[in-house]
Design a protein around this motif. Structure first.
Motif, PDB file in Angstrom:
ATOM      1  N   LEU A  25       0.823  -1.208   0.000  1.00 31.92           N
ATOM      2  CA  LEU A  25       0.000   0.000   0.000  1.00 31.92           C
ATOM      3  C   LEU A  25       0.858   1.259   0.000  1.00 31.92           C
ATOM      4  O   LEU A  25       0.510   2.263  -0.642  1.00 31.92           O
ATOM      5  N   LEU A  26       1.972   1.234   0.710  1.00 32.08           N
ATOM      6  CA  LEU A  26       2.863   2.390   0.739  1.00 32.08           C
ATOM      7  C   LEU A  26       3.445   2.639  -0.644  1.00 32.08           C
ATOM      8  O   LEU A  26       3.544   3.790  -1.089  1.00 32.08           O
ATOM      9  N   TRP A  27       3.863   1.577  -1.321  1.00 29.34           N
ATOM     10  CA  TRP A  27       4.420   1.702  -2.675  1.00 29.34           C
ATOM     11  C   TRP A  27       3.364   2.239  -3.648  1.00 29.34           C
ATOM     12  O   TRP A  27       3.612   3.182  -4.410  1.00 29.34           O
ATOM     13  N   ILE A  28       2.185   1.663  -3.629  1.00 29.60           N
ATOM     14  CA  ILE A  28       1.145   2.021  -4.598  1.00 29.60           C
ATOM     15  C   ILE A  28       0.701   3.463  -4.420  1.00 29.60           C
ATOM     16  O   ILE A  28       0.426   4.178  -5.400  1.00 29.60           O
ATOM     17  N   LEU A  40      12.649  18.083  -0.078  1.00 32.30           N
ATOM     18  CA  LEU A  40      11.569  18.412   0.855  1.00 32.30           C
ATOM     19  C   LEU A  40      10.348  18.948   0.129  1.00 32.30           C
ATOM     20  O   LEU A  40       9.205  18.648   0.494  1.00 32.30           O
ATOM     21  N   SER A  41      10.559  19.733  -0.930  1.00 35.05           N
ATOM     22  CA  SER A  41       9.423  20.247  -1.694  1.00 35.05           C
ATOM     23  C   SER A  41       8.661  19.122  -2.386  1.00 35.05           C
ATOM     24  O   SER A  41       7.447  19.212  -2.588  1.00 35.05           O
ATOM     25  N   LEU A  42       9.367  18.063  -2.749  1.00 37.42           N
ATOM     26  CA  LEU A  42       8.709  16.925  -3.393  1.00 37.42           C
ATOM     27  C   LEU A  42       7.963  16.060  -2.388  1.00 37.42           C
ATOM     28  O   LEU A  42       6.930  15.466  -2.711  1.00 37.42           O
ATOM     29  N   LEU A  43       8.469  15.994  -1.162  1.00 36.55           N
ATOM     30  CA  LEU A  43       7.846  15.143  -0.156  1.00 36.55           C
ATOM     31  C   LEU A  43       6.515  15.687   0.328  1.00 36.55           C
ATOM     32  O   LEU A  43       5.700  14.943   0.873  1.00 36.55           O
ATOM     33  N   VAL A  44       6.285  16.981   0.176  1.00 38.01           N
ATOM     34  CA  VAL A  44       5.001  17.560   0.590  1.00 38.01           C
ATOM     35  C   VAL A  44       4.150  17.911  -0.617  1.00 38.01           C
ATOM     36  O   VAL A  44       3.248  18.729  -0.556  1.00 38.01           O
ATOM     37  N   TRP A  45       4.439  17.259  -1.734  1.00 48.31           N
ATOM     38  CA  TRP A  45       3.713  17.531  -2.964  1.00 48.31           C
ATOM     39  C   TRP A  45       2.219  17.221  -2.812  1.00 48.31           C
ATOM     40  O   TRP A  45       1.820  16.334  -2.079  1.00 48.31           O
ATOM     41  N   ALA A  46       1.417  17.954  -3.572  1.00 44.65           N
ATOM     42  CA  ALA A  46      -0.035  17.760  -3.660  1.00 44.65           C
ATOM     43  C   ALA A  46      -0.730  17.940  -2.316  1.00 44.65           C
ATOM     44  O   ALA A  46      -1.782  17.352  -2.075  1.00 44.65           O
ATOM     45  N   PRO A  92      -5.641  10.662   0.662  1.00 45.90           N
ATOM     46  CA  PRO A  92      -5.135  11.710  -0.235  1.00 45.90           C
ATOM     47  C   PRO A  92      -4.728  11.177  -1.608  1.00 45.90           C
ATOM     48  O   PRO A  92      -4.664  11.947  -2.567  1.00 45.90           O
ATOM     49  N   PHE A  93      -4.448   9.875  -1.717  1.00 46.35           N
ATOM     50  CA  PHE A  93      -3.994   9.336  -3.000  1.00 46.35           C
ATOM     51  C   PHE A  93      -5.121   9.283  -4.026  1.00 46.35           C
ATOM     52  O   PHE A  93      -4.906   9.572  -5.213  1.00 46.35           O
ATOM     53  N   GLN A  94      -6.319   8.935  -3.614  1.00 47.11           N
ATOM     54  CA  GLN A  94      -7.416   8.762  -4.556  1.00 47.11           C
ATOM     55  C   GLN A  94      -7.736  10.043  -5.331  1.00 47.11           C
ATOM     56  O   GLN A  94      -7.806  10.010  -6.565  1.00 47.11           O
ATOM     57  N   PRO A  95      -7.942  11.204  -4.674  1.00 45.67           N
ATOM     58  CA  PRO A  95      -8.214  12.413  -5.467  1.00 45.67           C
ATOM     59  C   PRO A  95      -7.043  12.823  -6.346  1.00 45.67           C
ATOM     60  O   PRO A  95      -7.246  13.352  -7.449  1.00 45.67           O
ATOM     61  N   LEU A  96      -5.805  12.584  -5.876  1.00 48.62           N
ATOM     62  CA  LEU A  96      -4.647  12.907  -6.711  1.00 48.62           C
ATOM     63  C   LEU A  96      -4.642  12.044  -7.969  1.00 48.62           C
ATOM     64  O   LEU A  96      -4.411  12.540  -9.084  1.00 48.62           O
ATOM     65  N   LEU A 114       5.114  10.346  -5.892  1.00 48.37           N
ATOM     66  CA  LEU A 114       6.177  10.440  -6.896  1.00 48.37           C
ATOM     67  C   LEU A 114       6.272   9.159  -7.725  1.00 48.37           C
ATOM     68  O   LEU A 114       6.444   9.212  -8.947  1.00 48.37           O
ATOM     69  N   LEU A 115       6.165   8.006  -7.076  1.00 52.88           N
ATOM     70  CA  LEU A 115       6.191   6.762  -7.838  1.00 52.88           C
ATOM     71  C   LEU A 115       4.987   6.683  -8.765  1.00 52.88           C
ATOM     72  O   LEU A 115       5.097   6.232  -9.914  1.00 52.88           O
ATOM     73  N   PHE A 116       3.825   7.092  -8.278  1.00 58.33           N
ATOM     74  CA  PHE A 116       2.625   7.063  -9.115  1.00 58.33           C
ATOM     75  C   PHE A 116       2.810   7.917 -10.371  1.00 58.33           C
ATOM     76  O   PHE A 116       2.408   7.519 -11.466  1.00 58.33           O
ATOM     77  N   PHE A 117       3.438   9.055 -10.227  1.00 57.53           N
ATOM     78  CA  PHE A 117       3.646   9.950 -11.374  1.00 57.53           C
ATOM     79  C   PHE A 117       4.644   9.356 -12.357  1.00 57.53           C
ATOM     80  O   PHE A 117       4.395   9.304 -13.570  1.00 57.53           O
ATOM     81  N   TYR A 118       5.782   8.892 -11.864  1.00 60.50           N
ATOM     82  CA  TYR A 118       6.872   8.483 -12.757  1.00 60.50           C
ATOM     83  C   TYR A 118       6.737   7.044 -13.256  1.00 60.50           C
ATOM     84  O   TYR A 118       7.310   6.717 -14.303  1.00 60.50           O
ATOM     85  N   GLU A 119       6.023   6.197 -12.546  1.00 58.36           N
ATOM     86  CA  GLU A 119       5.806   4.847 -13.060  1.00 58.36           C
ATOM     87  C   GLU A 119       4.797   4.824 -14.192  1.00 58.36           C
ATOM     88  O   GLU A 119       4.596   3.782 -14.820  1.00 58.36           O
ATOM     89  N   ARG A 120       4.185   5.953 -14.486  1.00 56.47           N
ATOM     90  CA  ARG A 120       3.256   6.087 -15.605  1.00 56.47           C
ATOM     91  C   ARG A 120       3.884   6.848 -16.773  1.00 56.47           C
ATOM     92  O   ARG A 120       3.171   7.331 -17.649  1.00 56.47           O
ATOM     93  N   MET A 121       5.204   6.943 -16.794  1.00 55.74           N
ATOM     94  CA  MET A 121       5.901   7.644 -17.865  1.00 55.74           C
ATOM     95  C   MET A 121       7.037   6.773 -18.385  1.00 55.74           C
ATOM     96  O   MET A 121       7.531   5.886 -17.688  1.00 55.74           O
TER      97      MET A 121
END
Length: 458
Positions: free
Chosen positions: A102-105, A276-282, A373-377, A109-116
């Motif tokens: 669940l943490l991985w999915i 740090l800016s990436l870790l608090v994304w969205a 928070p993952f679902q709306p993103l 950042l992984l969600f964004f880049y694993e789709r490219m």
């Protein structure tokens, strides 16, 4: 459970895979994949991405190139998640596999880049596989496992040089002797059940014998290290020979990313600020808090093997922040998968430390905290990625900047409506990378004629 988690990863990544236009680097990877079919497998590899496009080529990118280029990343992500779940399974906690998956999915950042069609998340996933292989090698000390470890490490490096720090991680895991008792949170009753297949009596010599690592001696250890090094060297022999025969320097584009202390290089503090800016994304720092809690839990509950894995997983990130002269978000993604795997183990072990009656509640609360928070993103990225609140560093590259593809995609897709005579040649008066990328979006009968140099008067 592992199969369900892998299917969930596939479903979240595969949905609306072609919504975002091709980034400049994705177009380059697709061009290289097409060149594999033209018998040019090493067409341009000085940037340290040597075989990542081979996987794209295996799915015939001449048809549906945007989807095909990106689905290759999804397949590699599934390999990485499977390795992370195998690491979690070794921890023997009931909840470690579930929370690791669940943490991985749900990682933004992984969600964004694993789709490219990028190689960074792929390199991180394969680096996680190399860590798993090295852990098995530490236990077995067999030549076969050393060869498999070297192959996994070589594969990560061949996908992208950003995975180079994983060589240090693999060495750390292998050179750390295992405990005679594997890290576990099992109760005495569970231990008796798990060990019921063992002989009821053991000799005093068996009970007091040192771990296998030390019984085998330094000769076996040196042999296995040489096998790992030989496997990596053999994997790089052909591409290095190709570059030598072509002339020029070796992998100069890739090595230029390493900082030299010049005035234009980013410092460690600069790279830390970007991270740090990436870790608090969205507006979802909750994921980062859970990730940090998992890593801390490994220090508390993981004992020696868990702590060694934590240090090994942190090495790639530390190297990127220390040596990266211009660390981008995709570079950090190469170091994120093993950290997620270790953090998931920590979360599972922490849940096991709760009283039996509240473990299910604690695991369910963590799952909700991750996916709320993952679902709306995910829905936003599926429907309209241009309006997602990306970090400034990512928004410039993937939405508004030259390399993003917005505008270029819309222009070529509109050719049937904007060009009255489809029988005349269409000159792509632009940089060759952009021209070739545009053709992956263009109608087959109206592709651009691409020049060999920027702004060439075709």
């Amino acid at each position: 459970m592992a199969l369900l988690l892998l299917l969930l990863l596939w479903w979240t990544r595969i949905t609306a895979l072609d919504t975002l236009p091709l980034h400049n680097d994705e177009g380059l990877h697709l061009t290289r994949a097409v060149e594999v079919w033209n018998l040019n497998p090493f067409w341009e590899i000085r940037d340290g991405k040597i075989i990542n496009h081979w996987l794209i080529a295996a799915f015939y990118p001449q048809n549906q190139p945007v989807f095909i280029g990106r689905v290759a990343s999804v397949f590699v992500a599934m390999i990485g998640l499977a390795a992370a779940l195998a690491l979690a399974r070794r921890a023997r906690g009931r909840w470690t596999m579930l929370l690791t998956g669940l943490l991985w999915i749900s990682a933004p950042l992984l969600f964004f880049y694993e789709r490219m069609a990028f190689s960074d998340a792929q390199a991180g996933a394969l680096g996680t596989l190399a860590l798993l292989a090295s852990l098995y090698l530490t236990r077995s000390q067999r030549s076969r496992d050393a060869l498999l470890t070297g192959a996994a490490l070589a594969l990560a490096l061949l996908f992208k040089f950003t995975a180079a720090p994983f060589a240090v991680s693999v060495g750390l895991v292998y050179l750390t002797p295992p405990q005679s008792q594997v890290t576990s949170t099992r109760s005495p009753l569970q231990k008796r059940r798990d060990d019921s297949h063992l002989p009821s009596r053991r000799s005093q010599a068996d009970r007091t014998a040192p771990p296998l690592f030390w019984r085998e001696g330094w000769g076996v250890m040196l042999r296995n290290l040489l096998i790992i090094a030989a496997a990596v060297a053999a994997a790089f022999a052909v591409p290095i020979a190709v570059l030598v025969l072509r002339g020029g320097s070796l992998f100069d584009i890739a090595l230029a990313w390493v900082g030299t202390g010049g005035s234009g290089d980013l410092t460690l503090l600069d790279n830390l600020g970007r991270l740090l800016s990436l870790l608090v994304w969205a507006d979802a720092p909750l994921f980062s808090l859970i990730l940090s809690a998992g890593l801390l839990a490994v220090l508390i509950y993981g004992r020696r093997e868990g702590r060694v894995l934590l240090l090994a997983a942190a090495i790639p990130l530390l190297v990127i922040m220390t040596l990266g002269r211009d660390a981008q978000s995709r570079h950090f993604v190469a170091a994120l998968p093993p950290l997620i795997a270790v953090a998931g183990i920590g979360l599972g072990l922490a849940v096991e430390a709760f009283p039996a009656g509240v473990r299910l509640t604690a695991a369910a609360a963590l799952a909700i905290a991750l996916f709320a928070p993952f679902q709306p993103l995910a829905l936003h990225l599926y429907r309209d990625p241009a309006t997602v609140a990306l970090p400034a560093l990512m928004r410039q590259q993937y939405i508004v900047g030259y390399a993003s593809g917005y505008g270029l995609r819309e222009a070529v897709q509109a050719f049937p409506q904007t060009i009255a005579r489809p029988d005349i040649p269409i000159i792509g008066s632009m940089y060759p990378d952009s021209c070739r990328r545009a053709n992956f979006h263009a109608p087959p009968s109206m592709t651009l004629v691409c020049g060999d140099a920027p702004m060439r008067a075709a």
